[in-house]
Design a protein around this motif. Structure first.
Motif, short mmCIF file in Angstrom:
data_model
loop_
_atom_site.label_atom_id
_atom_site.label_comp_id
_atom_site.label_asym_id
_atom_site.label_seq_id
_atom_site.Cartn_x
_atom_site.Cartn_y
_atom_site.Cartn_z
N GLY A 49 -1.27 3.45 12.44
CA GLY A 49 -2.58 3.26 11.82
C GLY A 49 -3.47 2.21 12.44
O GLY A 49 -4.58 1.99 11.93
N CYS A 50 -3.04 1.52 13.50
CA CYS A 50 -3.97 0.62 14.19
C CYS A 50 -5.15 1.47 14.69
O CYS A 50 -4.96 2.59 15.16
N ASN A 51 -6.34 0.96 14.59
CA ASN A 51 -7.53 1.80 14.70
C ASN A 51 -7.95 2.19 16.11
O ASN A 51 -8.63 3.18 16.30
N GLU A 52 -7.57 1.43 17.11
CA GLU A 52 -8.11 1.65 18.44
C GLU A 52 -7.60 2.96 19.06
O GLU A 52 -6.42 3.29 18.98
N ILE A 53 -8.53 3.72 19.65
CA ILE A 53 -8.19 4.91 20.42
C ILE A 53 -8.39 4.56 21.90
O ILE A 53 -9.45 4.06 22.28
N ILE A 54 -7.37 4.80 22.72
CA ILE A 54 -7.45 4.45 24.14
C ILE A 54 -7.07 5.66 24.99
O ILE A 54 -6.50 6.64 24.51
N ASP A 55 -7.40 5.59 26.28
CA ASP A 55 -7.01 6.65 27.20
C ASP A 55 -5.50 6.61 27.44
O ASP A 55 -4.89 5.53 27.47
N LEU A 56 -4.90 7.78 27.61
CA LEU A 56 -3.51 7.83 28.02
C LEU A 56 -3.38 7.15 29.37
O LEU A 56 -4.13 7.47 30.31
N GLY B 98 4.70 21.06 15.29
CA GLY B 98 3.40 20.41 15.51
C GLY B 98 2.91 19.66 14.30
O GLY B 98 1.81 19.92 13.80
N THR B 99 3.69 18.70 13.84
CA THR B 99 3.32 17.91 12.66
C THR B 99 3.53 16.43 12.92
O THR B 99 4.37 16.03 13.74
N PHE B 100 2.78 15.63 12.19
CA PHE B 100 2.96 14.18 12.28
C PHE B 100 4.34 13.79 11.75
O PHE B 100 4.99 12.87 12.28
N GLN B 101 4.81 14.49 10.73
CA GLN B 101 6.13 14.21 10.17
C GLN B 101 7.22 14.39 11.23
O GLN B 101 8.12 13.56 11.38
N TYR B 102 7.13 15.48 12.00
CA TYR B 102 8.13 15.71 13.04
C TYR B 102 8.03 14.65 14.12
O TYR B 102 9.05 14.17 14.65
N PHE B 103 6.81 14.24 14.45
CA PHE B 103 6.64 13.19 15.45
C PHE B 103 7.30 11.89 15.01
O PHE B 103 7.97 11.22 15.80
N LYS B 104 7.14 11.52 13.75
CA LYS B 104 7.73 10.27 13.25
C LYS B 104 9.24 10.28 13.37
O LYS B 104 9.86 9.25 13.62
N GLU B 105 9.84 11.46 13.22
CA GLU B 105 11.30 11.57 13.28
C GLU B 105 11.81 11.78 14.70
O GLU B 105 12.96 11.43 15.01
N ASN B 106 10.96 12.35 15.58
CA ASN B 106 11.40 12.71 16.94
C ASN B 106 10.33 12.39 17.98
O ASN B 106 9.87 13.28 18.71
N PRO B 107 9.90 11.13 18.08
CA PRO B 107 8.76 10.82 18.96
C PRO B 107 9.01 11.13 20.43
O PRO B 107 8.11 11.62 21.12
N GLU B 108 10.22 10.88 20.92
CA GLU B 108 10.47 11.14 22.34
C GLU B 108 10.42 12.63 22.65
O GLU B 108 9.88 13.05 23.68
N LEU C 32 3.89 3.71 25.98
CA LEU C 32 3.58 4.50 24.80
C LEU C 32 3.89 3.76 23.50
O LEU C 32 4.01 4.37 22.44
N LYS C 33 3.99 2.46 23.59
CA LYS C 33 4.16 1.63 22.40
C LYS C 33 2.88 0.84 22.16
O LYS C 33 2.25 0.35 23.09
N CYS C 34 2.50 0.72 20.90
CA CYS C 34 1.27 0.02 20.52
C CYS C 34 1.39 -1.46 20.86
O CYS C 34 2.37 -2.11 20.47
N LYS C 35 0.39 -1.98 21.54
CA LYS C 35 0.42 -3.39 21.93
C LYS C 35 0.21 -4.31 20.73
O LYS C 35 0.59 -5.48 20.75
N ALA C 36 -0.37 -3.78 19.66
CA ALA C 36 -0.63 -4.61 18.48
C ALA C 36 0.59 -4.71 17.56
O ALA C 36 0.91 -5.78 17.06
N CYS C 37 1.28 -3.58 17.34
CA CYS C 37 2.36 -3.59 16.34
C CYS C 37 3.70 -3.09 16.85
O CYS C 37 4.70 -3.20 16.13
N GLY C 38 3.74 -2.54 18.06
CA GLY C 38 4.99 -2.08 18.62
C GLY C 38 5.41 -0.68 18.24
O GLY C 38 6.44 -0.17 18.70
N SER C 39 4.63 -0.01 17.39
CA SER C 39 4.95 1.37 16.99
C SER C 39 4.64 2.34 18.13
O SER C 39 3.92 2.01 19.07
N TRP C 40 5.17 3.55 18.03
CA TRP C 40 4.86 4.58 19.02
C TRP C 40 3.37 4.93 18.96
O TRP C 40 2.79 5.06 17.88
N MET C 41 2.76 5.08 20.12
CA MET C 41 1.45 5.69 20.21
C MET C 41 1.64 7.21 20.11
O MET C 41 2.71 7.72 20.41
#
Length: 276
Positions: A138-145, A58-68, A166-175
């Protein structure tokens, strides 16, 4: 116990300052809804993840390495939450809120949405809301799933459509889910840190229900209530970190009974107090 509760409830209700009734809830209050607690032998982390230690998974670090993998688990948990229904404790709190109105506040560590579904309005979800997502870059917008993303069974993979949504519309990163992970800090925007501490400062009584105090903001809420003269009522099935902190304090009540029965008693005392 009942006499102690009557005394503190009537005393706080008559105050002009520091007169809030605040309830702090954790995973234990949802156990009767069929949602496992987190660290028990049948806990949600054990049932749903590769690792048994939440501090690993349950960490952000683990999410960055294993988002799916994290999203598969998150959607498994989404399905679990959606299949659960609020229990008697959730509804007792709604009735207490209806009696106290603006003098009632509920702070919850739970992300299962059951308090809101039961009807609670004055609610602070300090561990975030998995029904919301935000950019992991780090894009600032919070949206509904997106509604198109359904809950999943434990073995189900993400679909290509899920991944696209589940990809950010602004930068293409994982939400990512808009929740607090173990390697992150509480803030105001997602976690209502400062609002919760201000509430604790003005609370004449803080009822702690179904949580052990293993994370730092709930403990800081209890510390703040004590510091400014409020009373702590520890309603749990066993001793915990809160118990250790308050055991030598005069302004405390420790109760080891079912939350629903104690809340029913608290509701009746408040009803009598409000109507007297």
């Amino acid at each position: 116990m009942k006499e102690q509760l009557e005394n503190i409830i009537k005393e706080v209700y008559q105050k002009k300052n520091k007169n809030l009734f605040t309830f702090l809830t954790g995973a234990g209050i949802s156990a009767d809804s069929g949602i496992p607690t987190y660290r028990g032998t049948d806990g949600i982390w054990v049932k749903g993840t590769k690792f048994h230690k939440p501090e690993e998974f349950g960490t952000f670090q683990y999410f960055k390495e294993n988002p799916e993998e994290v999203w598969q688990y998150s959607l498994f948990r989404k399905k679990m939450f959606e299949s659960a229904v609020p229990n008697q404790s959730h509804f007792e709190l709604v009735e207490i809120e209806n009696l106290l109105q603006d003098r009632f506040h509920l702070i919850t560590q739970n992300i299962d949405h059951l308090h809101r579904r039961a009807g609670t309005q004055r609610l602070y979800e300090i561990h975030g809301k998995p029904r919301e997502i935000k950019c992991s870059n780090g894009c600032n917008e919070i949206i509904d799933l997106p509604l198109e993303i359904a809950g999943k069974n434990q073995e189900e993979d993400l679909t290509q459509k899920d991944i696209e949504l589940l990809k950010c519309k602004a930068c293409g990163s994982w939400m990512r889910p808009n929740i607090l992970w173990f390697d992150e800090r509480y803030d105001e925007k997602t976690n209502k840190k400062f609002s919760s501490l201000k509430m604790a400062k003005n609370s004449g009584v803080l009822f702690i229900i179904g949580t052990s105090g293993a994370t730092n903001l709930p403990m800081a809420i209890a510390e703040t209530t004590l510091k400014y003269g409020g009373t702590i009522v520890d309603i749990n099935t066993e001793d915990n970190f809160f118990t250790t902190r308050i055991k030598d304090k005069k302004n405390k009540i420790i109760i080891r009974e079912s939350a629903s029965e104690v809340l029913k008693m608290i509701k009746e005392i408040i009803k009598e107090t409000v109507n007297s």
